[in-house]
Design a protein around this motif. Structure first.
Motif, short mmCIF file in Angstrom:
data_model
loop_
_atom_site.label_atom_id
_atom_site.label_comp_id
_atom_site.label_asym_id
_atom_site.label_seq_id
_atom_site.Cartn_x
_atom_site.Cartn_y
_atom_site.Cartn_z
N ARG A 1 0.98 -1.24 0.12
CA ARG A 1 -0.03 0.14 -0.13
C ARG A 1 0.93 1.19 -0.11
NH1 ARG A 1 -2.59 1.95 5.34
NH2 ARG A 1 -0.13 2.33 5.47
N ASN A 2 2.01 1.29 0.85
CA ASN A 2 2.79 2.52 0.87
C ASN A 2 3.51 2.72 -0.30
OD1 ASN A 2 2.10 2.94 3.47
ND2 ASN A 2 3.74 1.98 4.42
N LYS A 3 3.94 1.56 -1.00
CA LYS A 3 4.70 1.74 -2.32
C LYS A 3 3.72 2.10 -3.39
CE LYS A 3 8.19 0.95 -5.16
NZ LYS A 3 9.36 1.61 -5.09
N LEU A 4 2.56 1.81 -3.33
CA LEU A 4 1.51 2.25 -4.43
C LEU A 4 1.39 4.11 -4.02
CD1 LEU A 4 -1.14 -0.73 -4.64
CD2 LEU A 4 0.81 0.43 -6.30
N LYS A 5 1.16 4.27 -2.80
CA LYS A 5 0.94 5.56 -2.60
C LYS A 5 2.15 6.54 -2.95
CE LYS A 5 -2.40 5.49 1.44
NZ LYS A 5 -2.57 5.69 2.84
N ASP A 6 3.50 6.14 -2.71
CA ASP A 6 4.74 6.61 -3.27
C ASP A 6 4.84 6.88 -4.44
OD1 ASP A 6 5.33 6.77 -0.39
OD2 ASP A 6 6.91 5.26 -0.42
N ASN A 7 4.31 5.78 -5.48
CA ASN A 7 4.33 5.97 -6.85
C ASN A 7 3.61 7.01 -7.24
OD1 ASN A 7 6.33 4.00 -6.89
ND2 ASN A 7 5.09 2.18 -7.24
N ARG A 8 2.18 6.79 -6.57
CA ARG A 8 1.43 8.09 -7.03
C ARG A 8 1.63 9.16 -6.75
NH1 ARG A 8 -3.08 8.76 -2.66
NH2 ARG A 8 -1.19 9.68 -1.62
N ASP A 9 2.18 9.74 -5.65
CA ASP A 9 3.01 11.02 -5.00
C ASP A 9 4.01 11.43 -6.13
OD1 ASP A 9 1.10 11.25 -3.24
OD2 ASP A 9 2.43 10.15 -1.62
N PHE A 10 4.77 10.26 -6.30
CA PHE A 10 6.01 10.69 -7.15
C PHE A 10 5.59 11.38 -8.74
CE2 PHE A 10 9.12 9.82 -10.40
CZ PHE A 10 10.45 10.38 -9.80
N PHE A 11 4.40 10.57 -9.20
CA PHE A 11 4.12 10.90 -10.64
C PHE A 11 3.32 12.31 -10.56
CE2 PHE A 11 0.32 10.71 -13.58
CZ PHE A 11 0.88 10.76 -14.78
N ILE A 12 2.52 12.50 -9.42
CA ILE A 12 1.70 13.75 -9.45
C ILE A 12 2.97 14.90 -9.28
CG2 ILE A 12 -0.04 15.10 -8.23
CD1 ILE A 12 -1.34 12.51 -7.69
N ASN A 13 3.86 14.47 -8.29
CA ASN A 13 4.78 15.81 -8.14
C ASN A 13 5.51 16.23 -9.45
OD1 ASN A 13 3.94 15.72 -5.25
ND2 ASN A 13 5.83 14.54 -4.84
N LYS A 14 6.00 15.24 -10.14
CA LYS A 14 6.69 15.27 -11.37
C LYS A 14 5.85 16.36 -12.37
CE LYS A 14 10.07 14.05 -12.47
NZ LYS A 14 11.77 14.79 -12.42
N LEU A 15 4.55 16.18 -12.41
CA LEU A 15 3.59 16.90 -13.21
C LEU A 15 3.58 18.41 -12.65
CD1 LEU A 15 0.59 14.36 -13.80
CD2 LEU A 15 2.42 15.09 -15.33
N LEU A 16 3.57 18.53 -11.38
CA LEU A 16 3.47 19.83 -10.90
C LEU A 16 4.87 20.53 -10.64
CD1 LEU A 16 1.40 18.85 -7.47
CD2 LEU A 16 0.64 20.22 -9.56
N ASP A 17 5.77 19.88 -11.04
CA ASP A 17 7.47 20.31 -10.82
C ASP A 17 7.72 21.48 -11.68
OD1 ASP A 17 9.73 20.33 -9.74
OD2 ASP A 17 10.69 18.79 -11.07
#
Length: 348
Positions: free
Chosen positions: A10-26
Motif C-alpha cells: 500500500r505504501n509503495k503504491l502511494k509513493d508511486n502516485r505521489d511521485f508521478f503527481i509531483n513530477k507533473l507539478l514540478d
C-alpha cells in the motif's frame, strides 16, 4: 489480508502516485546560493507532525536566530504538535492545520503566500503531492529539501543517504553558510506542566531512581502487546523499581486493564493531556524505556539513560547513538517477537 505484506505494498503504491503527481507539478528553479545573513523570512515545513523528527531538528532554529537575530522563522505543521512548537522561543510564528483536510490546507496556502518567504525548508523524507503543491504555491526564491533530488523546484538539495538524520539537518545549516554550531536538541519545557508534575511526584513520594516506560510506538509493529507488557512489568516489580507508565491516548484501554490487574505500589500510571506533560515526567526520571522514537529523542535531549527498542531497518538512520547510557535492543518487524525476559532483563 496479511497486514505484514499489505502495508508495504500500500505504501509503495502511494509513493508511486505521489511521485508521478509531483513530477507533473514540478517546475524549474534557478540554482542559487543564499547566505543566512540575507534571509529576512524563512518557512519550515513540518506537516507530517512527527515529534521525534522535530526534536532532532530543533537546534536549527536556535542556531539561525543566534547568527541572524532579525530573521523571522515560521513553521507550518499538523495540529498534533502545536503546543510543542509554541514553546520554542526561537520560532516566531506557528501555523497549523489538519494535514488531511484539503480545505484547511488551501486556506493556509492563501494566508502564508502573503509572507513572501525568501527560503522554504522541507525536512521530511519523501513528499506527498499535497505538500508538493504547498511548496510550489509559496513561490519562495529558495527551496531546500532532503530526499528531493528528483524535483527541480528544490534548488538546494540534500540527496537521500544512509547518514543519521541529524547529519542531514546539520547540512541544512551548512548550505546556508553556518558552519560553527551546537547541534544539541532543544527540548521545550512547559511551566504549566512543570508545576503539575512536580506536585504529582511529591504526592506519590516518587523521589529519585524512577523509571519511565512507554509501551507503544505509532505503528502496529511497534506496539507492545498486553502479554509482553505484563512480562516487562513483572521484571520491574522483581527489582522493586518505581515505575511510571507513560500515557498513550490511543491505547488507554489496555493500560487501564493492566493497572486494575497488577495493583502494585511501585507502578504508577498518569493520564496526560499532551506531549509537554510527558516531557516534564521524563525530565524527572532516571531511565527511559521506549519503542517510540519521539520519547527516545526527548530522553536523549534531556541526557537520560535510555533503553530503546528499534526495528533493525530503522537503526542506522533514526537510532540514537550507542553509548554507555544508550542501549538499543533491535527486533525484526514485530516488536512482540522479542524475548523480553532475556533481552531487557540483562539491562535491569
Amino acid at each position: 489480508m496479511n497486514w505484514k505484506f499489505y502495508k508495504p505494498l500500500r505504501n509503495k503504491l502511494k509513493d508511486n502516485r505521489d511521485f508521478f503527481i509531483n513530477k507533473l507539478l514540478d517546475e524549474k528553479r534557478k540554482k542559487i546560493n543564499i547566505n543566512y545573513k540575507d534571509i529576512k523570512r524563512i518557512l519550515f515545513m513540518r506537516i507530517d507532525g512527527k515529534i521525534g523528527d522535530y526534536i532532532i531538528s530543533s537546534f536549527i532554529f536556535k542556531e539561525l536566530k543566534k547568527n541572524n537575530p532579525n530573521i523571522i522563522i515560521d513553521i507550518v505543521s499538523d495540529t498534533s504538535i502545536k503546543k510543542l512548537l509554541e514553546t520554542n522561543k526561537n520560532i516566531d510564528n506557528v501555523y497549523v492545520y489538519k494535514r488531511k483536510n484539503t480545505f484547511q490546507m488551501l486556506k493556509m496556502i492563501k494566508k502564508l503566500k502573503k509572507n513572501k518567504y525568501d527560503v522554504l525548508v522541507d525536512l521530511t523524507e519523501h513528499m506527498k503531492y499535497k505538500e508538493f503543491w504547498f511548496v510550489k504555491s509559496m513561490k519562495a526564491e529558495v527551496n531546500i529539501g532532503y530526499d528531493k533530488e528528483d524535483f527541480n523546484i528544490f534548488n538546494i538539495k540534500i540527496e537521500k543517504n544512509n547518514n543519521k538524520m541529524i547529519e542531514n539537518y546539520k547540512e541544512i545549516l551548512k548550505k546556508l553558510g553556518i558552519t560553527d554550531f551546537n547541534s544539541k536538541y532543544e527540548v521545550p519545557i512547559s511551566l504549566e506542566y512543570e508545576k503539575e508534575i512536580e506536585k504529582y511526584f511529591e504526592d506519590k513520594k516518587l523521589g529519585s531512581n524512577v523509571i519511565a516506560i512507554n509501551f507503544f510506538g505509532y505503528s502496529k509493529g511497534r506496539k507492545i502487546n498486553k502479554e509482553n507488557i505484563l512480562k516487562i512489568l513483572e521484571l520491574l516489580r522483581k527489582k522493586e523499581y518505581k515505575t511510571i507508565i507513560l500515557d498513550s491516548p490511543r491505547d488507554r484501554k489496555i493500560l487501564e486493564e493492566i493497572m486494575s490487574e497488577i495493583q502494585d505500589k511501585n507502578i504508577f500510571y498518569k493520564k496526560t493531556e499532551s506531549i509537554m506533560e510527558a516531557i516534564s515526567i521524563i525530565k524527572r526520571c532516571d531511565l527511559i524505556i521506549s519503542p517510540d522514537t519521539s520519547i527516545v529523542h526527548i530522553a536523549e535531549g534531556l541526557d537520560k539513560k535510555i533503553i530503546a527498542f528499534y526495528d533493525e531497518e530503522k537503526v542506522e538512520k533514526w537510532g540514537i547513538n550507542r553509548t554507555k547510557n544508550n542501549i538499543l535492543i533491535e527486533y525484526n518487524e514485530d516488536i512482540n517477537e522479542l524475548d523480553y525476559e532475556k533481552e531487557l532483563g540483562k539491562y535491569l
